[in-house]
Design an enzyme around this catalytic site. Structure first.
Site, PDB file in Angstrom:
ATOM      1  N   HIS A 179       0.814  -1.210   0.000  1.00 26.01           N
ATOM      2  CA  HIS A 179       0.000   0.000   0.000  1.00 26.01           C
ATOM      3  C   HIS A 179       0.851   1.264   0.000  1.00 26.01           C
ATOM      4  CE1 HIS A 179      -3.627   2.368   0.756  1.00 26.01           C
ATOM      5  NE2 HIS A 179      -2.921   3.062   1.627  1.00 26.01           N
ATOM      6  N   HIS A 236      -9.847   3.064   0.308  1.00 27.67           N
ATOM      7  CA  HIS A 236      -9.911   2.565   1.676  1.00 27.67           C
ATOM      8  C   HIS A 236     -10.771   1.300   1.647  1.00 27.67           C
ATOM      9  CE1 HIS A 236      -9.239   4.017   6.018  1.00 27.67           C
ATOM     10  NE2 HIS A 236      -8.104   4.127   5.370  1.00 27.67           N
TER      11      HIS A 236
END
Length: 749
Positions: free
Chosen positions: A55, A104
């Site tokens: 990420h 998210h």
């Protein structure tokens, strides 16, 4: 337990460390040891593990993302590009606009409300960190099958989180998408976009320069929520067959964030910071290493000064915590007192936790003991880079050969009517007002267009009416059939939506949502989509200003459809000249712009009527998209059209239905002589729009289209209280509205 200091690490090279549990591969751990010339301390290991996660480091995608720089079109409007918290473009009159879209996804599946809420909070702080006042948010969302029980758990929580956080911040939510598909079951996509406005001279960057300048952490206290958070959570596939790392999802406090925004903007107005970074993914590990890496020296941090919500947190946990509503600023010594005064005024906790040094190391201390001594670039910017193997999947040919154009079609006008209502009332094509009504779309008073318009639009300057428009689009079904074309179709649709509102497209941000990079088929999809997007942006002249990559969106062996979401931002000189989608004046003539071909691969019709995905997506002609955009923008500016709506999912009939319902007026539609009525209504050929032209402007409009070589076919007139497809069927608006608006509330009741 003895504190794991740098000295102790050097003296105990054989100590076993939990590198695998923290998500590192063995070769990555060995590389850390090589960089440091010793084993890492526990704190250093924590920092590297979160910063080298998929990420944060983009280690599987970097080699492909480079194309966005290598193929970047020349664009004088671009002020800040890839590499900062968000891109910045010049929109004229001394104004700059910053915007970015991020994901998210995994946190929102585990804890829908807080996952979505903190997604909004994080992207807002990215925009704030650039020096801008956030002015609007958008949310492209994707969920599993609409009738699946888990969708009833995830969707309401996500929507409540977005609305609860954004509404409390006082930010209008002006657009986005909601898509349902079984491929997202267990892996919903919650992407969040924010737009901010500033003057050119107010731009701030994330760097720590100036020896002796102070490092100030301000905002909320650091807690145990979100330890490892999205940095670890978004770097692994969900798989019920084995243990998985599921750290606590961050907990958001929008009222604290609102104070942080106003406090930061006042600090900017008084020119009190030399560099600034928000704390999002990887928390303090990210903020300190990135600020130091981008600066001109080193940094020393006293970690025990960090204000805590939980006094039991270890140094490693403090460094990994992704607690929300926090910022880190670099401030000259002579400005520290004033900085702290402003924070106190806004009831924002602020603490000097360190200073910029003249060295080249990031050094972190805990109660006087050194626990971190690293070259900051190796943490923040020189992580692993993988050239993952990729290969066109062996099932791709069969998928494309399963041609949707050969599916059974309606044989009678009555059957055609039934299928129109079935498509328009399907979850993906139905009204999303149950969702969007939970968002405040008009707070601040500068919203000009919002859902369900083609793009959101906000006024930037109240005196001149300068404005910006933003649209987000992405079609995973198209990208599954052909990832290169699918990415370009997402770009083209977003570009077209902005132009349809009258704004001139300037730049893009993207959120690239894919399955596991360890699967060669997924990496092929990613490589092709990235290549398609880079090539498309070059042809359209819209540079990529930044964005996000979200990988590991799959459960076990089942990946989501490749879903590149593209956000296009455009500028409009006068928002009063905007073009809405509503057909609101009887007698206006309806023109179809562009060519309609028999293109049903990946279409809404094939999905809803036949539960089918196969064939090829619509062909992409970016030259035609540019021409169409020029016509739509000119027509809007010169008052030649009163309404415009792009054609995409659901084809012409979907666009006409939405425009009629929006304006409360019906339409009489005539199928062109050379076109099959079914293809005319349901084809999803790209590069098209339907416009409503006042009769007084018809000659001027058609002359402009003819002179520029854009096909413009008169297909009907705004009239009555029904949609009448002449020679085929009619549907009263009341019946159409009931079908269009009842679906989502019934599913989620």
């Amino acid at each position: 337990m003895t504190l794991d200091t740098v000295k102790h690490a050097g003296e105990t090279p054989d100590t076993e460390q939990p590198w695998a549990e923290l998500g590192l591969k063995q070769d990555e751990y060995e590389r850390i040891r090589t960089i440091l010339g010793r084993r890492p301390t526990g704190a250093e290991l924590a920092m590297y593990s979160v910063m080298w996660s998929e990420h944060c480091s983009y280690k599987s995608s970097k080699v492909h993302l480079r194309q966005f720089g290598e193929k970047a079109p020349e664009n004088d409007a671009l002020l800040v590009g890839i590499g900062e918290n968000a891109g910045v473009v010049d929109v004229g009159q001394g104004y700059a606009v910053t915007f970015k879209v991020e994901s998210h996804n995994h946190p929102s599946y585990i804890e829908p409300y807080q996952g979505a809420a903190t997604g909004v909070g994080g992207i807002v702080r990215d925009i704030l960190a650039m020096g801008a006042r956030p002015v609007a948010v958008m949310d492209p969302l994707r969920f599993g099958a609409a009738d699946h029980p888990d969708t009833k758990r995830v969707l309401p929580g996500v929507v409540a989180g977005i609305g609860g956080y954004g509404n409390c911040l006082g930010l209008p939510n002006i657009g986005g998408e909601v898509v349902f598909d079984a491929c997202y079951q267990g892996n919903p996509l919650v992407n969040a976009l924010c737009v901010g406005v500033m003057k050119h001279e107010d731009i701030h960057l994330a760097k720590a320069s100036g020896t002796g300048n102070k490092v100030i952490l301000y905002g909320a206290r650091t807690g145990g929520d979100g330890i490892g958070g999205v940095s670890v959570l978004a770097s692994e596939t969900f798989d019920d067959s084995k243990p998985t790392k599921r750290p606590a999802v961050q907990v958001g406090d929008p009222f604290q964030e609102k104070l942080l925004i106003e406090c930061t903007l006042e600090i900017f107005r008084e020119d009190l910071v030399d560099g600034i970074q928000d704390l999002g993914g990887a928390g303090l590990s990210c903020a300190t290493s990135e600020l130091a890496s981008a600066g001109s020296g080193g940094m020393r941090v006293e970690l025990d000064r960090v204000p805590l919500r939980d006094a039991t947190l270890s140094p490693e946990e403090i460094l990994m915590s992704e607690s929300q509503e926090r910022m880190c600023a670099i401030v000259e010594p002579g400005k520290v007192d004033r900085f702290l005064e402003i924070c106190e005024k806004w009831d924002v906790i602020a603490t000097v936790i360190g200073e910029v040094t003249d060295g080249e190391r990031l050094e972190i201390f805990w109660h006087g003991e050194q626990i971190v001594d690293v070259p900051p670039r190796t943490v923040a910017h020189e992580g692993p880079v993988y050239e993952r193997p990729f290969a066109r999947p062996d099932w791709q040919d069969a998928l494309q050969a399963d041609d949707a154009n050969k599916l059974a079609r309606p044989e009678t006008a009555e059957e055609l009517r039934e299928q129109v209502l079935k498509v328009i009332s399907s979850p993906n094509q139905a009204s999303k007002s149950w969702i969007t009504d939970q968002y405040d779309r008009f707070v601040q008073g500068n919203t000009v267009l919002a859902q369900p318009e083609d793009s959101g639009m906000v006024r930037v300057d109240e005196d001149t009416n300068l404005g910006v428009a933003v649209a987000t689009d992405g079609n995973g079904r198209y990208a599954k059939l052909d990832p290169y074309a699918g990415a370009q179709l997402a770009l083209a649709e977003s570009y077209r939506n902005v132009a349809a509102s009258g704004a001139r497209p300037l730049a893009i941000s993207n959120c690239l949502n894919f399955g596991s990079p360890e699967d060669p088929a997924v990496m092929w999809q990613f490589a092709e989509a990235t290549r398609g997007l880079a090539d498309g942006c070059l042809e359209l002249g819209t540079p990529v200003t930044g964005g996000n990559v979200s990988l590991y969106n799959q459960t076990g062996e089942t990946a989501i459809h490749p879903t590149p979401v593209v956000a296009v931002l455009g500028v409009i000189d006068d928002v009063n000249r905007r073009t809405p989608i509503a057909f609101s004046d009887e007698g206006h003539l309806l023109y179809l712009l562009g060519d309609t071909k028999e293109e049903l691969g990946g279409s809404a019709w094939s999905q809803v009527v036949h539960d089918h995905l196969g064939g090829l997506p619509p062909a992409v002609d970016l030259g035609r998209e540019k021409l169409l955009a020029e016509i739509l923008i000119s027509a809007s500016r010169d008052g030649m059209v009163d309404a415009a709506h792009d054609l995409s999912d659901g084809g012409l009939i979907q666009a006409v239905a939405e425009s009629c319902l929006r304006g409360g007026k019906g339409a009489r539609i005539v199928t062109p002589d050379d076109t099959d009525p079914f293809v005319f209504l349901f084809s999803e050929s790209a590069g098209r729009a339907v416009v409503a032209v006042p009769r007084s402007e018809e000659l001027r409009f058609t002359d402009m289209c003819g002179a520029r070589g854009l096909p413009a076919t008169r297909i009907g007139v705004v009239d009555g209280e029904e949609i009448d497809i002449q020679g085929q069927f009619s549907i009263p608006l009341a019946e159409l509205r009931e079908a269009h608006e009842a679906t989502i509330p019934a599913l989620l009741a």
